[in-house]
Scaffold this motif. Structure first.
Motif: not given
Lengths: 321, 400
Positions: A231-232, A269-270, A238-239, A274-277
C-alpha cells in the motif's frame, strides 16, 4: 583441516607502507574472494605468498608449517600482470611450466592437453601466445596456473578481461578445484561475481584486512531492513509499529528499517500493518549487497591508529567462523 | 605427486628452453648460414687471389726439341718460372694446342736451333726461361770451343751465390698467421657480443612479458639465470664451432695455410676456450644489466658502456697486434680480465706468446668469474622484479 594462513604481514616500499599486519586464512576446499581498492595491498599479499616478494614481517603457513620453496612449487599462481613468453607456442609453454613445477615430460603433455581442452584453447596449442586474443591469452594464463595440478590456487584478478562465457568456464573450474579440496584465493573488482562464487570474502583497505567472513555473515547488520511492495503512504500505516522507521519510498516499494534490539519477529508487525492498509505483493529481507558493504567499508575515512583494534576485530571473527 | 625438481633439473629445463627456442629461431639459422658462408667465401677468395700469380707455363715439345725438356725445366727454376713440358706428336698438333690455349708455347725446329711458337705473345717469365736456355747453349758452345768442360763450369755456376747474414728481426710477416689472428679477433668479438646481447634481450623479454614473476614463483633466480647462460652459451658455442670448423676446413682443404708455420687445430681450440671464458664473463654482466631495464629499447643504454669496454681490446687485437705483437699496451691489456678473452687469443694466433703469459691471463679471467657470479646474481635478483623505470645499479646492489 588444512588451511593457508596469512598472519600479520608487514611490507613497506620505501616510505609507503603497503601492508600493515595483514591477516587472513583460506581453508582447503573453499573459495576466498579478496577485494579492495587499487593499491590496498591485494597484489602485494599474493606476491608475498608466492615468495616473489619478501615480507618485512609476518608469516605465511600451509598446513601449519611456514610456506617454503617446496610448497610454493605446488601453488598455482596467476600474477596480476599476466606473464607468458610471447613468442613461445602455447603447448610448449604449458609443458615447460608444468615441468618446472616437477611434472614428468609425458604427464606434463597430458596435463597440457587436458587443461587446454577444458579452457577451450586446445586448437591454439601450436600458436605463439602473442598471436592469441587477450581473452584467449587469459585462458592460457589460467591453464598455466592449473597445469601442474596445484594444491593451492592464488589468482590475482583472474576474471578481468574475460567475456561472459569465459567467466562461466573459469568460475566452473574454480568451483571444481575447490570441490577437490584445493583452497582457492582470488582477487577481483567484480563484486557481484565474488558474491556469487565465494564462500568467504576479505576486504582489504590500506594494507589491513578490515572485514572478513562468510558473505551472509558480513551482510548481517544490526539494523535489519525489509522491503514492502504494497500500500502507498507508508508514513501513515507504519506510524503505529514499534521500532520501525521508513528509509526510502519508491513507487509502491517501501524500505523499512527495524531498530537495533528490536525483538525477534518485530518484522511481522510491519507486515500486519501493511496488510491492514492494502494488498502486499512482496515482503522480504533486504540484505546489503557486497558492493554496498564494500562501499561502506572503503569510504569510511581512515580512523586514528587507536581504533586499529576495532577494525581488525571483524577479521578475527571471520577467521574463527 | 609431483617430484621436487632438483636445482640442476631446474637449470637444465631453463637451458633446454633457451636452446630449443634459439635454434629454431630464423635469426639464428640465417646468421649461422651467413657467417659460415662468409668464412668459406673468404677462404675461396683468398685462394683465388693467391693462385692468380705465376702459374705453371705449359710448353709443348716436338720430338725434335724433346731433348730440351730437362734444360728448360732447370732454366725455368733458375729464373723462378715453373714450367711443365708436354710432348706433342708433331708441329701441326702443337700449333693447334697453342691456338686453343692448351699450351702457352711450343718449341719447334731442333734442340740447337729452335723457334718459339706462341698464340699472341711470349710471356715475360717464359721469355726469361727460354733466354736462359739459349744463354746456356751459347755458354756451353763457348766453353767447348775454348777446350773446357761445360759440366764443371755449370757446377761452378750453380754453387756460386752470396753469403747472406741477417741483421734485422727474424720472423717475417706471415699472411696466414695474420689472417688467422684477424679472423680469431673478429669472430670472438662478434660471438661474445652477440651472445651477450641475446642474454640481455632474453632477460628483458622475461621482464617485459612479466613471465619472470611466474617463473620465480617456481624456481630461484640463480637457476633461471644459470639456465639462460648455459643455454645461450651452448647455442653460441655451436655457432662459433660451426664457423671455426668451416674456416679451418676451408683453409686446410684449399691448402691456404702451411701446416708447418701455423697449427690451425690449436688456434681453433684456443678460440673455443677463450670464447667460453669470455662468453661466461660477459653473459653474467649482460644478464645483470638487462635486469635493470624493462623495455628492449633501453638495453642499449645500459649495455653501451660494456660494449665500449669490449671494443678497446678488440681494436688493439685487430689493428695493432698483427703489426706489433710486442707492443707493451697490447701485452699488458691481454692480461687484464674482461679484455683478455678478446685480445689474448689474437696474440696466440699471431704467435710468439709464452706459456706463462697464457696461464696468467687465463687464470686472472677465471678467478674473476666467481666474483661476477655473486655480483650478477645480486643485481639480477634485486632488479628483475622491479618493472617500470630503469633500476639504478646502486639500488640493485643494495638489498631489495
Amino acid at each position: 583441516m588444512r588451511a593457508l594462513e596469512i598472519e600479520n604481514l608487514d611490507k613497506s616500499y620505501g616510505s609507503v607502507q603497503a601492508l600493515r599486519g595483514t591477516s587472513l586464512d583460506v581453508r582447503a576446499g573453499e573459495i576466498f574472494g579478496f577485494v579492495g581498492s587499487n593499491g590496498a595491498g591485494k597484489t602485494t599479499t599474493m606476491r608475498i605468498v608466492l615468495g616473489v616478494l619478501e615480507a618485512d614481517g609476518g608469516e605465511v603457513r600451509w598446513d601449519g608449517r611456514p610456506v617454503d620453496h617446496a610448497v610454493r612449487r605446488r601453488i598455482g599462481y596467476m600474477p596480476e600482470e599476466r606473464g607468458l613468453y610471447p613468442r613461445m607456442k602455447v603447448g610448449d609453454q604449458l609443458v615447460y611450466l608444468a615441468r618446472l613445477h616437477g611434472m614428468g615430460a609425458s604427464a606434463a603433455r597430458a596435463a597440457t592437453d587436458r587443461w587446454t581442452e577444458i579452457l577451450g584453447v586446445h586448437e591454439r596449442r601450436s600458436d605463439e601466445v602473442q598471436k592469441l586474443s587477450l581473452g584467449n591469452q587469459q585462458r592460457v594464463q589460467l591453464a598455466a596456473a592449473l597445469v601442474h595440478d596445484p594444491e593451492i590456487l592464488v589468482l590475482d584478478e583472474p576474471f578481468s578481461g574475460l567475456d561472459p562465457v569465459a567467466v562461466d568456464v573459469m568460475s566452473g573450474v574454480l568451483r571444481e578445484r575447490a570441490a577437490a579440496g584445493v583452497p582457492v584465493v582470488f582477487s577481483s573488482h567484480q563484486l557481484d561475481l565474488v558474491e556469487r562464487l565465494c564462500d568467504r570474502v576479505g576486504i582489504i583497505k590500506a594494507g589491513r584486512v578490515v572485514a572478513a567472513g562468510g558473505i551472509d555473515e558480513l551482510r548481517t547488520t544490526e539494523h535489519t531492513r525489509w522491503v514492502v511492495d504494497g500500500p502507498p503512504d507508508p508514513q501513515r500505516w507504519l506510524s503505529g509499529v514499534p521500532d520501525a522507521r521508513m528509509v526510502t519510498e519508491e513507487g509502491t516499494r517501501t524500505v523499512v528499517e527495524l531498530a537495533a534490539g528490536a525483538p525477534e519477529g518485530a518484522e511481522q508487525a510491519v507486515l500486519r500493518a501493511a496488510l491492514t492498509s492494502g494488498p502486499v505483493r512482496e515482503f522480504s529481507r533486504l540484505r546489503p549487497s557486497l558492493t554496498e558493504l564494500y562501499r561502506h567499508v572503503v569510504s569510511t575515512d581512515d580512523e586514528p591508529a587507536s581504533t586499529g583494534e576495532q577494525t581488525s576485530a571483524p577479521a578475527r571473527t571471520g577467521a574463527s567462523a | 605427486m609431483n617430484d621436487p625438481v632438483s636445482s640442476w633439473g631446474a637449470v637444465r629445463l631453463a637451458a633446454g628452453r633457451e636452446i630449443s627456442t634459439r635454434i629454431r629461431s630464423k635469426s639464428f639459422v640465417w646468421l649461422t648460414i651467413i657467417l659460415v658462408a662468409v668464412v668459406v667465401l673468404a677462404g675461396v677468395a683468398l685462394n683465388a687471389i693467391g693462385s692468380s700469380g705465376p702459374t705453371a707455363e705449359r710448353v709443348g715439345l716436338t720430338p725434335q726439341t724433346a731433348g730440351l725438356a730437362q734444360t728448360l725445366t732447370a732454366a725455368g727454376e733458375s729464373v723462378g718460372t715453373e714450367l711443365t713440358t708436354t710432348a706433342v706428336a708433331d708441329e701441326a698438333t702443337g700449333e693447334a694446342q697453342v691456338r686453343d690455349g692448351d699450351l702457352d708455347a711450343l718449341l719447334v725446329g731442333s734442340a740447337d736451333d729452335f723457334t718459339v711458337v706462341v698464340d699472341s705473345e711470349l710471356s715475360p717469365s717464359l721469355a726469361a726461361a727460354v733466354t736462359a736456355v739459349l744463354q746456356q747453349v751459347a755458354l756451353t758452345d763457348a766453353v767447348e770451343a775454348l777446350g773446357g768442360d761445360p759440366a764443371a763450369v755449370a757446377g761452378e755456376i750453380a754453387t756460386a751465390g752470396p753469403d747472406v747474414r741477417v741483421v734485422g728481426e727474424a720472423g717475417a710477416f706471415d699472411p696466414a698467421r695474420y689472417v688467422t689472428g684477424l679472423v680469431t679477433g673478429i669472430l670472438l668479438f662478434m660471438a661474445i657480443m652477440l651472445s651477450g646481447q641475446l642474454i640481455a634481450q632474453g632477460v628483458v623479454e622475461e621482464k617485459t612479458s612479466r613471465v619472470v614473476e611466474l617463473l620465480l614463483a617456481t624456481i630461484r633466480p640463480w637457476q633461471l639465470m644459470a639456465g639462460k647462460v648455459l643455454g645461450i652459451g651452448a647455442v653460441g658455442l655451436l655457432q662459433v664451432f660451426l664457423v671455426v670448423a668451416a674456416g679451418a676446413g676451408t683453409a686446410v682443404g684449399l691448402g691456404l695455410v702451411d701446416p708447418g708455420t701455423i697449427d690451425l687445430g690449436a688456434a681453433a681450440f684456443w678460440a673455443l676456450v677463450w670464447f667460453l671464458v669470455g662468453f661466461t664473463t660477459y653473459a653474467l654482466i649482460f644478464g645483470a644489466l638487462g635486469a635493470l631495464v624493462s623495455r628492449q629499447e633501453d638495453i642499449g643504454a645500459v649495455t653501451t658502456p660494456v660494449i665500449m669496454l669490449m671494443v678497446v681490446p678488440y681494436i688493439l687485437g685487430v689493428s695493432v697486434a698483427p703489426w706489433a705483437p710486442d707492443n707493451p699496451l697490447v701485452v699488458w691489456v691481454s692480461y687484464i680480465p674482461l679484455c683478455a678473452p678478446l685480445l689474448m687469443p689474437v696474440r696466440m694466433a699471431l704467435g710468439g706468446v709464452e706459456t706463462w703469459e697464457v696461464v696468467l691471463s687465463l687464470g686472472l679471467s677465471v678467478v674473476l668469474l666467481p666474483v661476477l657470479v655473486w655480483l650478477a646474481g645480486k643485481i639480477y635478483s634485486n632488479a628483475v622484479l622491479r618493472s617500470g623505470s630503469r633500476v639504478r645499479l646502486k639500488d640493485a646492489l643494495r638489498a631489495s
